[in-house]
Design an enzyme around this catalytic site. Structure first.
Site, PDB file in Angstrom:
ATOM      1  N   LYS A  23       0.833  -1.205   0.000  1.00  0.00           N
ATOM      2  CA  LYS A  23       0.000   0.000   0.000  1.00  0.00           C
ATOM      3  C   LYS A  23       0.865   1.251   0.000  1.00  0.00           C
ATOM      4  O   LYS A  23       0.622   2.206  -0.751  1.00  0.00           O
ATOM      5  CB  LYS A  23      -0.940  -0.017   1.212  1.00  0.00           C
ATOM      6  CG  LYS A  23      -2.048   1.025   1.149  1.00  0.00           C
ATOM      7  CD  LYS A  23      -2.887   1.000   2.427  1.00  0.00           C
ATOM      8  CE  LYS A  23      -3.602  -0.309   2.628  1.00  0.00           C
ATOM      9  NZ  LYS A  23      -4.660  -0.548   1.637  1.00  0.00           N
ATOM     10  N   ARG A  93      -3.434   2.954   8.530  1.00  0.00           N
ATOM     11  CA  ARG A  93      -3.778   1.715   7.816  1.00  0.00           C
ATOM     12  C   ARG A  93      -2.563   0.802   7.694  1.00  0.00           C
ATOM     13  O   ARG A  93      -1.434   1.261   7.517  1.00  0.00           O
ATOM     14  CB  ARG A  93      -4.309   2.034   6.418  1.00  0.00           C
ATOM     15  CG  ARG A  93      -5.445   3.038   6.401  1.00  0.00           C
ATOM     16  CD  ARG A  93      -5.845   3.413   4.990  1.00  0.00           C
ATOM     17  NE  ARG A  93      -6.630   2.369   4.356  1.00  0.00           N
ATOM     18  CZ  ARG A  93      -6.948   2.374   3.050  1.00  0.00           C
ATOM     19  NH1 ARG A  93      -6.524   3.344   2.272  1.00  0.00           N
ATOM     20  NH2 ARG A  93      -7.681   1.414   2.546  1.00  0.00           N
ATOM     21  N   GLY A 102      -8.356  -7.919   4.440  1.00  0.00           N
ATOM     22  CA  GLY A 102      -9.144  -8.144   5.647  1.00  0.00           C
ATOM     23  C   GLY A 102      -8.395  -8.746   6.802  1.00  0.00           C
ATOM     24  O   GLY A 102      -8.983  -9.045   7.835  1.00  0.00           O
ATOM     25  N   MET A 104      -5.634  -7.427   8.479  1.00  0.00           N
ATOM     26  CA  MET A 104      -5.044  -6.533   9.474  1.00  0.00           C
ATOM     27  C   MET A 104      -5.922  -5.290   9.645  1.00  0.00           C
ATOM     28  O   MET A 104      -6.998  -5.206   9.088  1.00  0.00           O
ATOM     29  CB  MET A 104      -3.614  -6.208   9.085  1.00  0.00           C
ATOM     30  CG  MET A 104      -2.719  -7.460   9.167  1.00  0.00           C
ATOM     31  SD  MET A 104      -1.018  -7.136   8.786  1.00  0.00           S
ATOM     32  CE  MET A 104      -1.107  -6.664   7.075  1.00  0.00           C
ATOM     33  N   ARG A 337      -2.909  -1.463  -6.087  1.00  0.00           N
ATOM     34  CA  ARG A 337      -2.121  -2.678  -5.870  1.00  0.00           C
ATOM     35  C   ARG A 337      -2.571  -3.711  -6.876  1.00  0.00           C
ATOM     36  O   ARG A 337      -3.655  -3.601  -7.444  1.00  0.00           O
ATOM     37  CB  ARG A 337      -2.313  -3.210  -4.448  1.00  0.00           C
ATOM     38  CG  ARG A 337      -3.732  -3.621  -4.112  1.00  0.00           C
ATOM     39  CD  ARG A 337      -3.886  -3.972  -2.650  1.00  0.00           C
ATOM     40  NE  ARG A 337      -5.257  -4.356  -2.318  1.00  0.00           N
ATOM     41  CZ  ARG A 337      -5.689  -4.494  -1.072  1.00  0.00           C
ATOM     42  NH1 ARG A 337      -4.883  -4.272  -0.052  1.00  0.00           N
ATOM     43  NH2 ARG A 337      -6.949  -4.854  -0.843  1.00  0.00           N
ATOM     44  N   HIS A 459     -15.580  -7.307   2.403  1.00  0.00           N
ATOM     45  CA  HIS A 459     -14.568  -8.132   3.073  1.00  0.00           C
ATOM     46  C   HIS A 459     -14.715  -9.605   2.698  1.00  0.00           C
ATOM     47  O   HIS A 459     -13.751 -10.284   2.336  1.00  0.00           O
ATOM     48  CB  HIS A 459     -14.699  -7.944   4.583  1.00  0.00           C
ATOM     49  CG  HIS A 459     -13.809  -8.823   5.399  1.00  0.00           C
ATOM     50  ND1 HIS A 459     -14.209 -10.038   5.893  1.00  0.00           N
ATOM     51  CD2 HIS A 459     -12.522  -8.673   5.775  1.00  0.00           C
ATOM     52  CE1 HIS A 459     -13.216 -10.586   6.560  1.00  0.00           C
ATOM     53  NE2 HIS A 459     -12.180  -9.784   6.507  1.00  0.00           N
ATOM     54  N   SER A 777      13.050 -44.342 -11.776  1.00  0.00           N
ATOM     55  CA  SER A 777      11.919 -43.497 -11.429  1.00  0.00           C
ATOM     56  C   SER A 777      11.854 -43.453  -9.911  1.00  0.00           C
ATOM     57  O   SER A 777      11.800 -44.494  -9.256  1.00  0.00           O
ATOM     58  CB  SER A 777      10.609 -44.050 -11.991  1.00  0.00           C
ATOM     59  OG  SER A 777       9.539 -43.194 -11.661  1.00  0.00           O
ATOM     60  N   CYS A 845       7.856 -40.536 -10.025  1.00  0.00           N
ATOM     61  CA  CYS A 845       6.444 -40.898 -10.134  1.00  0.00           C
ATOM     62  C   CYS A 845       5.737 -40.853  -8.789  1.00  0.00           C
ATOM     63  O   CYS A 845       4.575 -41.217  -8.680  1.00  0.00           O
ATOM     64  CB  CYS A 845       6.292 -42.293 -10.755  1.00  0.00           C
ATOM     65  SG  CYS A 845       7.037 -43.612  -9.770  1.00  0.00           S
ATOM     66  N   TYR A 865      11.644 -36.184 -16.538  1.00  0.00           N
ATOM     67  CA  TYR A 865      10.195 -35.994 -16.487  1.00  0.00           C
ATOM     68  C   TYR A 865       9.700 -36.091 -15.054  1.00  0.00           C
ATOM     69  O   TYR A 865      10.381 -36.608 -14.165  1.00  0.00           O
ATOM     70  CB  TYR A 865       9.474 -37.040 -17.355  1.00  0.00           C
ATOM     71  CG  TYR A 865       9.586 -38.451 -16.804  1.00  0.00           C
ATOM     72  CD1 TYR A 865       8.680 -38.936 -15.861  1.00  0.00           C
ATOM     73  CD2 TYR A 865      10.619 -39.305 -17.219  1.00  0.00           C
ATOM     74  CE1 TYR A 865       8.800 -40.216 -15.346  1.00  0.00           C
ATOM     75  CE2 TYR A 865      10.742 -40.583 -16.708  1.00  0.00           C
ATOM     76  CZ  TYR A 865       9.829 -41.028 -15.770  1.00  0.00           C
ATOM     77  OH  TYR A 865       9.944 -42.292 -15.243  1.00  0.00           O
TER      78      TYR A 865
END
Length: 888
Positions: A23, A93, A102, A104, A337, A459, A777, A845, A865
């Site tokens: 902010k 703020r 919401g 703080m 923001r 909120h 694997s 895997c 992979y």
């Protein structure tokens, strides 16, 4: 030289986010761009951390710098903080480095007392406005700074609103507001034993401390834990000159997004509330109207705001979340923001902005999180079932579609009870008149959120969107009674525990449960485009874990490039197959076992034929039988009960004899720790014929499908090898059968033989094992269990969550790979294996194959992979591309 703890808005910029918070950095950047930002200053995140380090005391020199910054602000505004004749009022703020909606605290109108109240009334020529601002300060200060229960202030306000015709706060007269202020002050003294503070500097100091304290408040702490954010960041405090949206019909406040945060559509989206202050929109005190209505009410202001919004999006190269106030026809910007957005909106915005030339394709790929793609793979309501629910009259109300998605659960009217019930595994939908930061703990564990009041930027909506929870807000048709824990609508009552279903995409609310359906991946065109770009970037291949043809087809539709794990034992679990499998396991001789293996072979072959067809042209890695034998056998406890019952009741002799014999065999095979007993390669070596049968089924299926023109690429994986001799034995057995079957079928099929590395010894001796393995694997689930000495089933149920919560472990090692310990074994095995066999193919895997953090590690250690469940394939495709970009 004293450390700089405080920065004027004129001294910062957008690159100082870590120091000034999101902010503060946004306010500084807008000030730098000469946008209409009220003067002010930011106390840094470092000051917050220093406050805690000093035992809840301001850092040396910080308060002097605050006073200096206030003097500079006074000079810019021509007003003075605490001056009875020309008072400067400020907002206090919070502002962490990333948005935590919401979580703080904020206090508005700081600087009002009995004397400055008179000055504000005289300067504005509006006594009603002055008292309205004062009552807001007292309630916010009492609730946020002194932790007085907010409902107590609301109860007073509601009692006066009920006396007006419109029943709204804007309908309160000056005399009523004076009475509200008097009652608020009386409540304050009753709760705390002291008068509301008249010293404006005392107000400011305690408000700053309250914001610092909110960083470690339960809501913010819970939010950080869920979103894996650091406690070490701290929060900045922004002190900004108050501008007033509650000065009449030519004033107001709004929240807007440069693009629709629900859909991603390139339209200005938001809400505006006349004659109101900012918390009125966020808290849902009144339901605001859409931002487009501002064009009709104040066209000049609307055009000015629209051009500002467009400029900020281009400047930041991302969709923005904006807060603004209009004071007597003058626009002021209070925040910009990066906008919180739904998963679907995130994908669309990234793709659209890349196509618009605002960002590159690589940036678009990095902008979308893997969690957002995961959310898009979640189910929604089945349309036919939903139509039936509507026809039955189960649709009871429609509110604002504040956050998309579908949720079904027990209605719960209190956040704490919601958290308790959810903690016991129950699906809940949190239902509230409106939500506040105190409700966050219950919101984050609920399946969805329903509120009676509030808009799409309230909120509830912002928290829901940020957490990808379905939310229906502003559903004013329902009446929520939180004390009685029920809601009523058109004569119908929903009590706590009754099942409700909400559709955050349409805003619909239903009684009863509605079945869900899988996501229609084919319709997600923007996601398909983004993943196509990801595929062009990534180096890692993405395979899938699939045991049946239907899973293989689904995974291929999601973009899988092969099967990295086909678990043959899962084919044995089908009810019609189980008797033959049990008989095979319990067979006392090789000849008896061979008879049952002959019965099993056809359905093994049939499954392999289906999988080869589904993956035509792609590799299929087939793991030979791996399950512990006890998983197929009848329960020992159940057999004991049945034998005892038959003996005691004099049951049929033949049945008793059969059960006793079966119990004897099960007891003989009983193991203290079956997961580390006779399973996998050990069972195949000891129980002759299993490997031969599986080899025959695989190559018969491969030969038959090859004759049909299907390109079959089988890779055979021998599991749980700890010693090279185990692999050598199975390698020779399998090779002999494979060659025999191909000769019988008259078809040659190219194949590979490899192994799973899932024991520490297998990893440590990988150089030896690679002599007989064409590929490795990693089975990271077993490897993690054996490395830690944890039984996953026991650990997760008994102590693992506590370990993570108390930071004994940084994360659950069965969800995110332990790169320091288990990862060291993986890295070592890769290096040693490649040293022995340079063309060794290496993949993973285990379940970690779908975890983004783990995928980044696998990219860095050079795996070829990753393989994961079908629904995680899109996530893995994106994660692999992000790993490539991140590790250039």
């Amino acid at each position: 030289m004293t450390k700089k703890w405080v920065y004027l808005f004129t001294e910062g910029n957008k690159d100082m986010r870590e120091l000034l918070g999101g902010k503060g950095a946004g306010l500084a950047e807008m000030t730098k761009a000469s946008l209409p930002v009220p003067p002010g200053f930011t106390i840094t995140t470092e000051a917050c951390l220093a406050y805690y380090a000093a035992g809840n005391k301001f850092a040396e020199g910080m308060w002097d710098q605050v006073k200096q910054a206030m003097a500079a602000t006074e000079q810019q505004t021509g007003k003075k903080f605490g001056d009875p004749k020309n008072p400067l009022l400020v907002s206090v703020r919070s502002g962490a480095r990333i948005s935590m909606p919401g979580m703080m605290d904020t206090v508005l109108n700081v600087g009002l007392n009995a004397e400055t109240l008179k000055g504000l009334a005289a300067l504005s020529g509006n006594e009603r406005f002055a008292y309205d601002s004062y009552r807001r300060l007292i309630s916010m200060y009492g609730r946020i700074v002194k932790r007085i229960e907010g409902a107590k202030f609301e109860h007073i306000l509601d009692s006066y609103k009920s006396k007006t015709e419109g029943k709204r706060d804007t309908d309160l007269t000056v005399d009523m507001l004076k009475a509200v202020v008097a009652d608020y002050k009386k409540l304050y003294k009753q709760e705390l034993g002291v008068e509301f503070p008249e010293d404006v500097w005392d107000q400011l100091a305690q408000a700053v401390e309250a914001v610092f304290h909110s960083w470690f408040g339960p809501n913010a702490t819970t939010y950080r834990r869920i979103n894996k954010l650091s406690d070490e960041w701290g929060t900045a405090v922004n002190i900004c000159t108050m501008v007033f949206g509650n000065m009449g019909e030519d004033s107001g406040t709004g929240v807007a997004f440069t693009r629709d945060p629900n859909t991603g559509e390139n339209v200005l989206y938001g809400e505006y509330l006349q004659n109101a202050q900012g918390e009125d929109v966020v808290a849902g005190i009144r339901t605001p109207f859409k931002i487009a209505e501002l064009e009709r009410l104040q066209p000049t202001i609307y055009q000015q705001f629209l051009s500002t919004a467009q400029m900020l999006e281009k400047h930041y190269r991302d969709a923005q979340d904006l807060e603004f106030t209009v004071e007597r026809g003058t626009l002021y910007m209070l925040q910009t923001r990066s906008a919180k957005r739904t998963a679907r909106a995130a994908v669309k915005i990234a793709v659209d902005q890349a196509n618009e030339g605002l960002i590159s394709r690589e940036e678009a790929v990095m902008r979308v999180t893997c969690e957002q793609v995961d959310v898009m793979m979640h189910p929604s309501f089945d349309s036919k079932s939903k139509e039936k629910a509507i026809a039955r009259g189960d649709l009871i109300a429609t509110g604002l579609n504040a956050s998309p998605g579908a949720a079904t659960g027990a209605a719960v009217f209190d956040a704490k009870r919601a958290a308790e019930r959810a903690g016991k595994g129950e699906a809940v939908v949190l239902v509230r008149p409106e939500t506040s930061p105190d409700d966050v703990g219950g919101m984050l564990v609920s399946k969805g959120i329903l509120t009676q009041r509030g808009g799409a930027t309230s909120h509830a909506a912002v928290v829901a969107r940020g957490s990808n929870l379905p939310c229906v807000a502003g559903c004013e048709k329902i009446s929520v009674d939180e004390e009685k824990a029920l809601l009523t609508v058109d004569g119908r009552t929903v009590r706590e525990g009754d099942v409700v279903s909400i559709d955050g995409t349409t805003g619909e609310v239903f009684v009863g449960a509605i079945p869900t359906m899988d996501v229609d991946f084919a319709r997600e065109q923007e996601l398909a485009t983004l993943l196509k770009w990801a595929d062009e970037i990534r180096r890692l291949g993405v395979y899938t874990n699939a045991d049946y043809p239907k899973d293989a087809k689904r995974a291929r539709a999601f973009g899988a490039e092969g099967i990295g794990l086909c678990r043959t034992e899962h084919m044995f679990f089908e009810p019609e197959r189980r008797p033959a499998v049990v008989s095979m396991i319990l067979a006392r001789t090789d000849e008896e076992r061979a008879k049952y293996l002959e019965q099993i072979l056809p359905f093994q072959r049939e499954d392999f034929e289906g999988i080869f067809a589904a993956m035509d042209g792609l590799p299929v890695i087939i793991r030979l039988l791996d399950a512990p034998m006890h998983e197929f056998l009848p329960s020992r406890e159940t057999l004991i009960e049945e034998v005892t019952r038959l003996r005691c009741t004099g049951g049929p002799a033949d049945e008793l004899k059969e059960k006793e014999a079966l119990l004897e065999q099960v007891m003989a095979m009983s193991e203290v720790n079956p997961m580390m007993g006779l399973r996998s390669v050990r069972a195949a070596i000891i129980k002759k014929g299993i490997t031969e049968m599986q080899a025959r089924a695989i190559f018969q299926a491969a030969a038959r499908q090859t004759r049909k023109g299907i390109v079959v690429i089988p890779e055979i994986m021998i599991p749980l090898v700890s010693h090279v001799n185990e692999l050598k034995h199975e390698y020779e057995v399998f090779e002999a059968v494979a060659q025999q079957v191909m000769e019988e079928e008259g078809v040659q099929v190219e194949y590979k033989l490899g192994t799973m590395i899932e024991t520490p010894r297998g990893a440590l001796t990988s150089d030896e094992i690679a002599q007989y393995a064409h590929f490795f694997s990693f089975g990271t689930n077993d490897l993690t269990q054996m490395t830690y000495g944890f039984s996953r089933d026991d650990a997760e149920g008994k102590f693992l969550l506590d370990y993570v919560t108390r930071k004994i472990l940084p994360s659950n090692p069965f969800q995110t790979l332990d790169q320091v310990g288990v990862g060291k074994l993986v890295r070592m095995a890769v290096e040693q294996g490649l040293a022995t066999r340079p063309d060794l193919e290496v993949g993973i895997c285990g379940e970690h194959g779908g975890d983004p953090q783990s995928i980044d590690f696998f990219h860095r250690v050079g795996l070829k992979y990753v393989s994961c469940s079908p629904y995680r394939v899109p996530v893995a495709r994106l994660a692999a591309a992000q790993a490539q970009l991140r590790n250039k």
